[in-house]
Design an enzyme around this catalytic site. Structure first.
Site, mmCIF file in Angstrom:
data_model
loop_
_atom_site.group_PDB
_atom_site.id
_atom_site.type_symbol
_atom_site.label_atom_id
_atom_site.label_comp_id
_atom_site.label_asym_id
_atom_site.label_seq_id
_atom_site.Cartn_x
_atom_site.Cartn_y
_atom_site.Cartn_z
ATOM 1 N N ASN A 1 0.834 -1.196 0.000
ATOM 2 C CA ASN A 1 0.000 0.000 0.000
ATOM 3 C C ASN A 1 0.871 1.249 0.000
ATOM 4 O OD1 ASN A 1 -2.743 -0.945 -0.032
ATOM 5 N ND2 ASN A 1 -2.292 -1.862 1.965
ATOM 6 N N ASN A 2 2.176 1.030 -0.158
ATOM 7 C CA ASN A 2 3.115 2.144 -0.143
ATOM 8 C C ASN A 2 3.269 2.700 -1.573
ATOM 9 O OD1 ASN A 2 5.616 3.545 -0.327
ATOM 10 N ND2 ASN A 2 6.264 2.621 1.605
ATOM 11 N N LYS B 1 6.888 3.072 -3.001
ATOM 12 C CA LYS B 1 7.501 1.817 -3.472
ATOM 13 C C LYS B 1 6.900 1.394 -4.811
ATOM 14 C CE LYS B 1 8.264 -0.454 0.981
ATOM 15 N NZ LYS B 1 7.835 -1.615 1.766
ATOM 16 N N ASP C 1 9.220 -7.265 2.673
ATOM 17 C CA ASP C 1 9.200 -6.914 4.089
ATOM 18 C C ASP C 1 10.617 -6.535 4.495
ATOM 19 O OD1 ASP C 1 7.448 -6.526 6.225
ATOM 20 O OD2 ASP C 1 8.173 -8.308 7.246
ATOM 21 N N PHE D 1 13.264 8.168 5.088
ATOM 22 C CA PHE D 1 12.168 7.892 6.016
ATOM 23 C C PHE D 1 12.658 6.889 7.067
ATOM 24 C CE2 PHE D 1 10.825 3.558 4.868
ATOM 25 C CZ PHE D 1 11.609 3.370 3.744
ATOM 26 N N GLY D 2 11.754 6.517 7.949
ATOM 27 C CA GLY D 2 12.068 5.473 8.929
ATOM 28 C C GLY D 2 13.281 5.820 9.784
ATOM 29 N N ARG E 1 16.817 -2.631 0.022
ATOM 30 C CA ARG E 1 15.700 -2.772 -0.912
ATOM 31 C C ARG E 1 16.178 -2.727 -2.361
ATOM 32 N NH1 ARG E 1 12.448 -0.398 2.017
ATOM 33 N NH2 ARG E 1 13.412 1.582 1.574
HETATM 34 P P1 IMP Z 1 8.561 -2.127 5.260
HETATM 35 O O1 IMP Z 1 8.479 -3.596 5.470
HETATM 36 O O2 IMP Z 1 9.267 -1.769 3.981
HETATM 37 O O3 IMP Z 1 7.237 -1.436 5.407
HETATM 38 O O4 IMP Z 1 9.505 -1.540 6.400
HETATM 39 C C1 IMP Z 1 9.195 -1.685 7.783
HETATM 40 C C2 IMP Z 1 9.814 -0.542 8.572
HETATM 41 O O5 IMP Z 1 11.252 -0.611 8.461
HETATM 42 C C3 IMP Z 1 9.457 0.851 8.074
HETATM 43 O O6 IMP Z 1 8.273 1.307 8.679
HETATM 44 C C4 IMP Z 1 10.655 1.671 8.528
HETATM 45 O O7 IMP Z 1 10.529 2.043 9.878
HETATM 46 C C5 IMP Z 1 11.800 0.689 8.409
HETATM 47 N N1 IMP Z 1 12.494 0.850 7.094
HETATM 48 C C6 IMP Z 1 12.307 0.110 5.987
HETATM 49 N N2 IMP Z 1 13.109 0.524 4.998
HETATM 50 C C7 IMP Z 1 13.809 1.557 5.501
HETATM 51 C C8 IMP Z 1 14.808 2.423 4.943
HETATM 52 O O8 IMP Z 1 15.217 2.339 3.774
HETATM 53 N N3 IMP Z 1 15.296 3.353 5.768
HETATM 54 C C9 IMP Z 1 14.892 3.506 7.063
HETATM 55 N N4 IMP Z 1 13.957 2.747 7.616
HETATM 56 C C10 IMP Z 1 13.423 1.774 6.842
#
Ligand code: IMP
Length: 197
Positions: A9-10, A13, A73, A153-154, A182
């Site tokens: 849902n991102n 991405k 993930d 982010f994150g 990623r």
């Molecule tokens: P997701 O599985 O890609 O949704 O990532 C889960 C969580 O990991 C996100 O909500 C972020 O807090 C953290 N995260 C994922 N990728 C990154 C990144 O490239 N930089 C910083 N935090 C990340």
């Protein structure tokens, strides 16, 4: 043209992968969103590992909607915290917490700790005709003592990849994409798709 659902849902991405797929597979692979297949419900993520969650999300779409599909993930694995927050990275500081909350919690847990080793890890699960293939990408680095930078982010402001003197949040997006967890996992996925078409 082959159709492939990206179970996310991102929006960020989704547009990133669409750009990559369009430049590499123009006219041969079309990336569909969850909206495109009218999947509006929350997809379950009940696993204890990145592998299990990526798999669960991709199989959910394949089994319920019948589309070939992939899901990803990602987690931040901090060595001295036995790999935490890992699969719980998004909700480390609690349900509905912000990136700031998560970073503050990580900084607090690491206060006074010398070992700052950590890595970001992404797992992508691809389901084609019911057969699963997984791809992994990771980037090793260090947790900083303070937040640096405003991009990304994150946990980006508190993570510095090995070989760099700047945080992920101070890095240009194309540099980050080249070295990131990623980016690496996505390139493996694209190479695999090349062999399939
Ligand atoms: P997701 O599985 O890609 O949704 O990532 C889960 C969580 O990991 C996100 O909500 C972020 O807090 C953290 N995260 C994922 N990728 C990154 C990144 O490239 N930089 C910083 N935090 C990340």
């Amino acid at each position: 043209m082959k159709q492939l659902v990206f179970a996310t849902n991102n929006k960020h991405k989704l547009s990133e992968i669409r750009n990559l797929v369009e430049s590499e597979f123009s006219g041969t692979i079309k990336i569909l969103s969850l909206k495109d297949i009218s999947c509006f419900e929350e997809i379950p993520e009940t696993g204890n590992t990145l592998e299990a969650n990526a798999s669960e999300k991709a199989f959910y779409v394949f089994n319920k909607y019948g589309y070939n599909c992939f899901a990803d993930d990602t987690g931040l694995e901090i060595e001295t915290l036995d790999g935490r927050p890992g699969v719980y990275s998004a909700r480390y500081a609690g349900e509905n917490c912000s990136f700031e909350d998560n970073m503050n919690k990580a900084l607090k847990e690491l206060d006074g700790i010398k070992n700052r080793n950590a890595k970001f890890r992404t797992v992508i699960s691809l389901i084609i005709d019911g057969k699963e293939t997984q791809f992994e990408g990771s980037v090793s680095g260090k947790m900083l003592n303070d937040k640096k930078g405003t991009e990304g982010f994150g946990y980006d402001p508190i993570f510095q990849a090995d070989g760099f003197e700047i945080s992920f949040a101070e890095m240009e997006i194309n540099v980050k994409n080249r070295i990131s967890h990623r980016g690496i996992a996505t390139r493996k996925l694209l190479n695999h798709l090349k062999d399939l078409i």
